[in-house]
Design a protein around this motif. Structure first.
Motif, PDB file in Angstrom:
ATOM      1  N   SER A  55       0.831  -1.213   0.000  1.00  0.00           N
ATOM      2  CA  SER A  55       0.000   0.000   0.000  1.00  0.00           C
ATOM      3  C   SER A  55       0.857   1.252   0.000  1.00  0.00           C
ATOM      4  O   SER A  55       0.517   2.250  -0.650  1.00  0.00           O
ATOM      5  N   HIS A 611      -6.440   4.091   7.501  1.00  0.00           N
ATOM      6  CA  HIS A 611      -6.503   2.806   8.192  1.00  0.00           C
ATOM      7  C   HIS A 611      -6.400   2.979   9.703  1.00  0.00           C
ATOM      8  O   HIS A 611      -7.282   2.569  10.452  1.00  0.00           O
ATOM      9  N   CYS A 827      -9.067  -1.717   3.399  1.00  0.00           N
ATOM     10  CA  CYS A 827      -8.247  -1.763   2.192  1.00  0.00           C
ATOM     11  C   CYS A 827      -7.960  -0.334   1.755  1.00  0.00           C
ATOM     12  O   CYS A 827      -8.836   0.345   1.206  1.00  0.00           O
ATOM     13  N   CYS A 829      -5.875   0.746  -0.524  1.00  0.00           N
ATOM     14  CA  CYS A 829      -5.697   0.937  -1.964  1.00  0.00           C
ATOM     15  C   CYS A 829      -7.012   1.259  -2.652  1.00  0.00           C
ATOM     16  O   CYS A 829      -7.084   2.131  -3.517  1.00  0.00           O
ATOM     17  N   GLY A 852     -12.444 -10.384  -2.161  1.00  0.00           N
ATOM     18  CA  GLY A 852     -11.831  -9.654  -3.265  1.00  0.00           C
ATOM     19  C   GLY A 852     -12.757  -9.569  -4.459  1.00  0.00           C
ATOM     20  O   GLY A 852     -12.910  -8.504  -5.077  1.00  0.00           O
ATOM     21  N   ALA A 857     -11.558  -5.641  -2.243  1.00  0.00           N
ATOM     22  CA  ALA A 857     -10.570  -5.519  -1.169  1.00  0.00           C
ATOM     23  C   ALA A 857      -9.476  -6.577  -1.327  1.00  0.00           C
ATOM     24  O   ALA A 857      -9.757  -7.746  -1.595  1.00  0.00           O
ATOM     25  N   GLY A 858      -8.250  -6.158  -1.149  1.00  0.00           N
ATOM     26  CA  GLY A 858      -7.122  -7.085  -1.193  1.00  0.00           C
ATOM     27  C   GLY A 858      -6.678  -7.479  -2.579  1.00  0.00           C
ATOM     28  O   GLY A 858      -5.765  -8.297  -2.720  1.00  0.00           O
ATOM     29  N   CYS A 864      -3.739  -5.894   2.929  1.00  0.00           N
ATOM     30  CA  CYS A 864      -4.845  -5.997   3.877  1.00  0.00           C
ATOM     31  C   CYS A 864      -5.396  -7.414   3.994  1.00  0.00           C
ATOM     32  O   CYS A 864      -6.329  -7.651   4.772  1.00  0.00           O
ATOM     33  N   ARG A 865      -4.863  -8.362   3.228  1.00  0.00           N
ATOM     34  CA  ARG A 865      -5.437  -9.710   3.255  1.00  0.00           C
ATOM     35  C   ARG A 865      -5.431 -10.354   4.640  1.00  0.00           C
ATOM     36  O   ARG A 865      -6.400 -11.045   4.998  1.00  0.00           O
ATOM     37  N   LEU A 868      -8.491  -9.094   6.253  1.00  0.00           N
ATOM     38  CA  LEU A 868      -9.694  -9.719   5.691  1.00  0.00           C
ATOM     39  C   LEU A 868      -9.899 -11.090   6.308  1.00  0.00           C
ATOM     40  O   LEU A 868     -11.024 -11.465   6.685  1.00  0.00           O
TER      41      LEU A 868
END
Length: 882
Positions: A55, A611, A827, A829, A852, A857-858, A864-865, A868
């Motif tokens: 990120s 975040h 997330c 990004c 995703g 997301a991710g 960020c995975r 998640l």
């Protein structure tokens, strides 16, 4: 070289360069956007990242704002020309040396300098000024690894490569939150584990971090007890006949190291007998094992011993230097390795030569044609600033770093710099705690403008190339240093005209160092010339005149006098600071996912502030309950070194009796949240690295009379005991708190926003003790303040999104029914919030990949995975509990 030059997959106008952040050294393809910024993507041809970015790297293009850029030299706050500024610097340093000797001046430099900058700084101080008073902020992150490597191998040699992480059957991560601190390596490891599910991952960390999501085993050992863990492993290696007798013929000290290991009490780790046995069994069962270690090992008063405890296990088993096995230090800064190689530490010389070795000094002095090389090591970072405090160092040049907030015992360091007779700061900005203390400010080029090389954690030399012209009058750090060297009388020695010339000189010196038995050899890169240097592809050293060597030590060949490695007997020592009734908590510090060091760069990217937007303290629920600390309230963290105020984050990620806080906030972004103000200046006796992860502290409620949340299109001017301010898409946001409630909130808000005449809407609920104010210009929301006697509950991201718009009912603090609240951003990004993810999970999505697909997301950088996965696991636990 690392094979032939990569194929030219760069698009039109794209420039191959290297990321400015951690030691992974990711390649980037960057293109000027025509408006003073750049667009970028990961370089698919770079061997470190193969196109991946985290990120922070993904948002690099958003950090090039000129808003607080230092564009011209300043003396005592007034802009001057370069001739005046550098004339003053050269004169003051020369006069100070003449009056008080060479040890009355010092440089403090940075792992974010390029190798060529580092080389010139080291040459000027050690070779021509004649002092070893130069140290680096890399002392704070990897000096213990340097000391451990030198004790074991004879040189500071990293034997492994990133590919080893993917080839290993077992990866042990010790004191390394890889998922947040080296995300691209984490992604490579996660991909390898997904491809080979039989691969095992162990995380050794007192705290449950995002990296634990990937782990088959998490060993939550007690802080500082890593030596005890690896001594138990060494004893198990011997007891199970797992040594490699043939390899041990290349090693000395086995019996002594084993004797110390057998005496170790594994109970000091805090792990159960079963956990210790399971770890040893797993390690012994997998020959291809890589042990990755980082700041949790290094930042300790016994950091060097921790490193050697790890190295001992690999040396005893011969699991080193071959594919998929070995100890592996991952560095924290983009050029921490380059700084180590070029002699940027106070106790080293360039090319891994040793300052205290007479033959090495003579070689370097002769090569540089220098007046004299100091015979003794200079003061390491903590001691250097102690000498500043004592008045022994009277002229100080700080380059590309922010020690007034990043050093341990930060208040004392800030005061020492402020009292120094003459302080020069070279930086890209004047808006740091350190820059505010300078007599002379020198504008340096920043990432995107700099041209030179960096070395990553696997010894890969990569080019940082200029994508944009220098801002204002900014000059390269090597150029500034060389000009001062010339003005101090050493014209020929510093007659450089390009970074390529410096690199060529450095490469030539490395060949002489290699002839004296050193590991660092890039003689094969000497004589590249301007065009060859411009085109230099990523290249892993050594690069001898005969070719490249990928790995070290598979068959011995250490850089000690007899060519044999040294196993070092070590014994676990507790952290220097002892907990007790007055200071019962053990403080751990570290990074968060989307921020970097003291945020002079990352804080400019709005997406990176979403975040985790303010300083916080993780505290266990049982400890919070005992202290009467409710979630999201404020706590005071204190010890004899100092104090700070942080937001309470109640979580079982930390163990009882332990707390965690991030390092990033400063006097610019959150004055009361400077965590290094409570970190004592205790260091490892060998490496000089501070113990930044084991302070003993007291935690108490900080009783606020009011809490506030504010947004503004202009930077705020807080004047209250607690505030934390950050950049957002259309302006700024801030968390606020005080212990005395203002009598007139509208007057207070007008002062906070510097809006004495702007039309204002006010809603006050006297019974609840809340006030809400919104300021409008031409129908657009330009500022808002929400206050309450408790932490303010509202949709912060929604309110931020209204800035600069024709906002309808902003004082509600929440989106309407037609505007779903995405919740706190997970997330960064792609701006996906926790509420959006929660809705997807409630709708039946049961995997990270599914999230995703459903929410995106991710799917960009992947950093960020782990979060998640944590959301999914939390939902599963709730479902099971029902």
């Amino acid at each position: 070289m690392d094979g032939a030059p990569p194929p030219d997959t760069a698009g039109p106008g794209e420039v191959r360069t290297t990321c400015a952040y951690c030691g992974v050294g990711c390649g980037i393809l960057a293109r000027p956007d025509g408006a003073g910024g750049i667009t970028l993507r990961g370089d698919p041809e770079h061997p470190a990242n193969h196109g991946r970015l985290c990120s922070k790297g993904f948002a690099l293009g958003e950090t090039l704002s000129q808003e607080d850029r230092l564009l011209a030299p300043r003396v005592d706050g007034q802009e001057v020309g370069w001739d005046t500024a550098l004339g003053l610097v050269a004169d003051r340093f020369s006069r100070t040396i003449a009056e008080h000797g060479p040890d009355s001046v010092a440089f403090y430099v940075s792992g974010q300098l390029l190798t060529e900058d580092y080389y010139v700084a080291n040459k000027l101080m050690k070779g021509f000024i004649g002092s070893a008073n130069i140290d680096t902020n890399s002392r704070l992150c990897m000096a213990s690894t340097v000391a451990g490597h030198r004790r074991a191998f004879g040189t500071d040699t990293v034997p492994g490569t990133y590919e080893d992480l993917e080839l290993a059957d077992l990866v042990v991560l010790v004191g390394s939150n890889l998922a947040w601190c080296h995300p691209v390596l984490y992604q490579r490891l996660a991909a390898a584990k997904a491809a080979r599910p039989g691969m095992k991952v162990v995380v050794v960390d007192p705290r449950r971090t995002a990296t634990c999501d990937l782990a088959d085993m998490h060993l939550a050992l007690q802080p500082g007890s890593d030596v005890a863990l690896f001594n138990r492993l060494l004893a198990a290696i011997d007891a199970n006949g797992a040594t490699d007798p043939a390899y041990l013929s290349h090693v000395e000290g086995y019996d002594a190291a084993l004797g110390a290991a057998r005496e170790e009490d594994g109970a000091t780790t805090g792990l159960s007998t079963e956990e210790l046995a399971a770890f040893c069994k797993l390690w012994l069962a997998n020959e291809r094992v890589v042990t990755v270690f980082s700041q949790g090992v290094n930042q300790s008063s016994s950091g060097s011993d921790k490193v050697n405890a790890i190295l001992n296990c690999h040396l005893a088993t011969g699991r080193i230097g071959r594919p998929g096995m070995g100890p592996f230090s991952v560095t924290g800064q983009p050029n921490a390795m380059g700084g180590r190689e070029v002699g940027g530490l106070a106790n080293t010389l360039a090319c891994h030569l040793e300052l205290e070795n007479a033959a090495h000094r003579d070689l370097v002095r002769s090569f540089w044609d220098a007046p004299a090389i100091p015979e003794a090591a200079g003061p390491k970072a903590v001691d250097l600033f102690q000498r500043v405090r004592e008045g022994r160092i009277k002229a100080l040049w700080i380059i590309c770093t922010n020690p007034a907030v990043s050093m341990p015992d930060a208040d004392a360091v800030r005061d020492a710099i402020g009292a120094c007779d003459f302080v020069v700061v070279s930086d890209v900005t004047d808006d740091t705690d350190t820059a505010r203390l300078a007599h002379v400010l020198l504008p340096a080029t920043g990432w995107g403008e700099k041209d030179g090389t960096v070395t990553n954690s696997e010894r890969m030399i990569s080019r940082q190339r200029a994508v944009l012209p220098p801002a204002g009058q900014a000059r390269a750090d090597w150029d500034i240093l060389a000009e001062v060297g010339r003005r101090m009388g050493w014209t020929e020695a510093f007659d450089y005209r390009s970074a390529a010339e410096i690199f060529d000189e450095y490469a030539a010196l490395s060949g002489l160092a290699a002839a004296m038995g050193r590991d660092f050899d890039i003689l094969g890169l000497a004589g590249l010339g301007p065009s060859g240097y411009a085109a230099l592809p990523p290249t892993r050293w050594p690069v001898t005149a005969q070719g490249t060597t990928e790995r070290f030590f598979a068959k011995g060949g250490f850089f000690t006098p007899d060519g044999r490695a040294r196993m070092v007997p070590v014994t676990a020592r507790p952290p220097a600071a002892r907990t007790g009734p007055r200071h019962p908590f053990r403080l751990n510090t570290g990074r968060i996912r989307d921020q970097w060091h003291t945020m002079t760069r990352t804080a400019k990217a709005p997406r990176l502030n979403q975040h985790l937007g303010e300083p916080f303290l993780e505290i266990h629920p049982a400890d919070a309950a005992a202290l009467g600390v409710a979630p999201a309230t404020l706590v005071r963290v204190a010890n004899p070194t100092g104090s700070c105020i942080l937001r309470a984050l109640v979580t079982d990620r930390v163990q009882q009796g332990q707390v965690f806080a991030p390092i990033h906030w400063t006097g610019v972004t959150a004055p009361s949240g400077r965590i290094d103000a409570v970190v004592p200046g205790v260091t490892d006796p060998l490496s000089g690295q501070p113990e930044s992860k084991a302070a003993a502290v007291a935690v108490t409620q900080w009783k606020a009379a009011w809490f506030g949340f504010a947004v503004s299109t202009e930077r705020l001017r807080p004047d209250c005991p607690y505030w934390a301010q950050s950049r957002v898409e259309n302006g700024w946001r801030a968390e606020l708190a005080g212990q005395e409630t203002p009598s007139d909130w509208e007057a207070e808000a007008r002062r906070l926003f510097a809006r004495p005449q702007t039309p204002c809407q006010v809603i006050t609920d006297r019974a609840a003790g809340t006030t809400r104010l919104a300021f409008f210009e031409d129908g657009r929301l330009v500022a808002a303040l929400f206050t309450a006697p408790d932490p303010v509950a509202l949709s912060r991201d929604h309110l931020v999104s209204l800035l600069g718009t024709q906002a309808v009912a902003p004082l509600s603090g929440r989106p309407g029914a037609d505007m779903p609240d995405p919740g706190p951003i997970v997330c960064a990004c792609l701006n996906v919030g926790a509420n959006t993810l929660g809705a997807a999970i409630a709708g039946g999505v049961d995997s990270v990949a599914g999230l995703g697909t459903c929410t995106s997301a991710g799917t960009n950088c992947g950093s960020c995975r782990p979060e998640l996965a944590a959301l999914l696991n939390a939902a599963r636990r709730m479902e099971a509990a029902e």
